[in-house]
Motif scaffolding. Structure first.
Motif, PDB file in Angstrom:
ATOM      1  N   ARG A 148       0.835  -1.212   0.000  1.00  0.00           N
ATOM      2  CA  ARG A 148       0.000   0.000   0.000  1.00  0.00           C
ATOM      3  C   ARG A 148       0.863   1.253   0.000  1.00  0.00           C
ATOM      4  O   ARG A 148       0.529   2.245  -0.653  1.00  0.00           O
TER       5      ARG A 148
ATOM      6  N   HIS B 193      -3.888   5.108   3.246  1.00  0.00           N
ATOM      7  CA  HIS B 193      -3.256   3.853   2.829  1.00  0.00           C
ATOM      8  C   HIS B 193      -2.674   3.112   4.016  1.00  0.00           C
ATOM      9  O   HIS B 193      -2.717   1.881   4.062  1.00  0.00           O
TER      10      HIS B 193
ATOM     11  N   ASP C  48      -5.403   1.319   5.763  1.00  0.00           N
ATOM     12  CA  ASP C  48      -6.204   0.542   4.808  1.00  0.00           C
ATOM     13  C   ASP C  48      -7.636   1.055   4.715  1.00  0.00           C
ATOM     14  O   ASP C  48      -8.594   0.289   4.656  1.00  0.00           O
TER      15      ASP C  48
ATOM     16  N   TYR D  35      -8.865   2.542   2.205  1.00  0.00           N
ATOM     17  CA  TYR D  35      -9.363   2.482   0.832  1.00  0.00           C
ATOM     18  C   TYR D  35      -9.979   1.139   0.466  1.00  0.00           C
ATOM     19  O   TYR D  35     -10.306   0.900  -0.687  1.00  0.00           O
ATOM     20  N   ARG D  36     -10.149   0.275   1.446  1.00  0.00           N
ATOM     21  CA  ARG D  36     -10.919  -0.951   1.185  1.00  0.00           C
ATOM     22  C   ARG D  36     -12.390  -0.603   0.991  1.00  0.00           C
ATOM     23  O   ARG D  36     -13.153  -1.382   0.453  1.00  0.00           O
TER      24      ARG D  36
ATOM     25  N   ARG E  39     -11.349   6.617  -1.308  1.00  0.00           N
ATOM     26  CA  ARG E  39     -10.186   7.036  -2.093  1.00  0.00           C
ATOM     27  C   ARG E  39     -10.524   8.181  -3.040  1.00  0.00           C
ATOM     28  O   ARG E  39      -9.814   9.191  -3.062  1.00  0.00           O
TER      29      ARG E  39
END
Length: 127
Positions: free
Chosen positions: A48, A95, A98, A100-101, A106
């Motif tokens: 990432r 990032h 995490d 942007y899961r 994003r």
């Protein structure tokens, strides 16, 4: 503006090491220094950080000339540049954790940074 440009370049330099830093316990240092090193053991966090670094590199190509031209031509883009830098920091933190899961997060951070670059360009054009 010059101080902000220097801060952004240090931020970019830090990005270069983040990918390696979070995987040194799994991948030997020498594998990061050679072109064909085996990086298959990298952690998800390191991957990432690589994505975040690549994204920064792509927008830095536009930001640095705009910032330098703003300083040389005495165009007041400082606030826009600070907002762009803040969005890039938020992008990196997203990032790291995490974030942007989740699909919409994003673009909600990335698109405003692109709009800021367009606004800086328009300020230079009308300037």
């Amino acid at each position: 503006m010059i101080n902000l440009i220097i801060c952004v370049l240090f931020f970019y330099a830090a990005h270069l090491f983040l990918k390696m830093t979070f995987s040194l316990h799994k991948v030997p240092f020498v594998n990061f220094t050679v072109r064909d090193g085996d990086l298959s053991g990298m952690t998800a966090l390191s991957e990432r950080m690589g994505v975040a670094g690549e994204n920064l590199r792509q927008s830095l190509f536009i930001f640095i000339p705009f910032a330098v031209m703003s300083a040389v031509l005495n165009v007041d883009n400082l606030m826009l540049a600070k907002i762009w830098f803040g969005l890039r920091i938020i992008y990196l933190v997203g990032h790291m954790i995490d974030l942007y899961r989740f699909p919409i997060v994003r673009p909600a951070i990335w698109i405003p940074s692109i709009v800021i670059l367009v606004m800086m360009g328009l300020n230079l054009y009308t300037g």
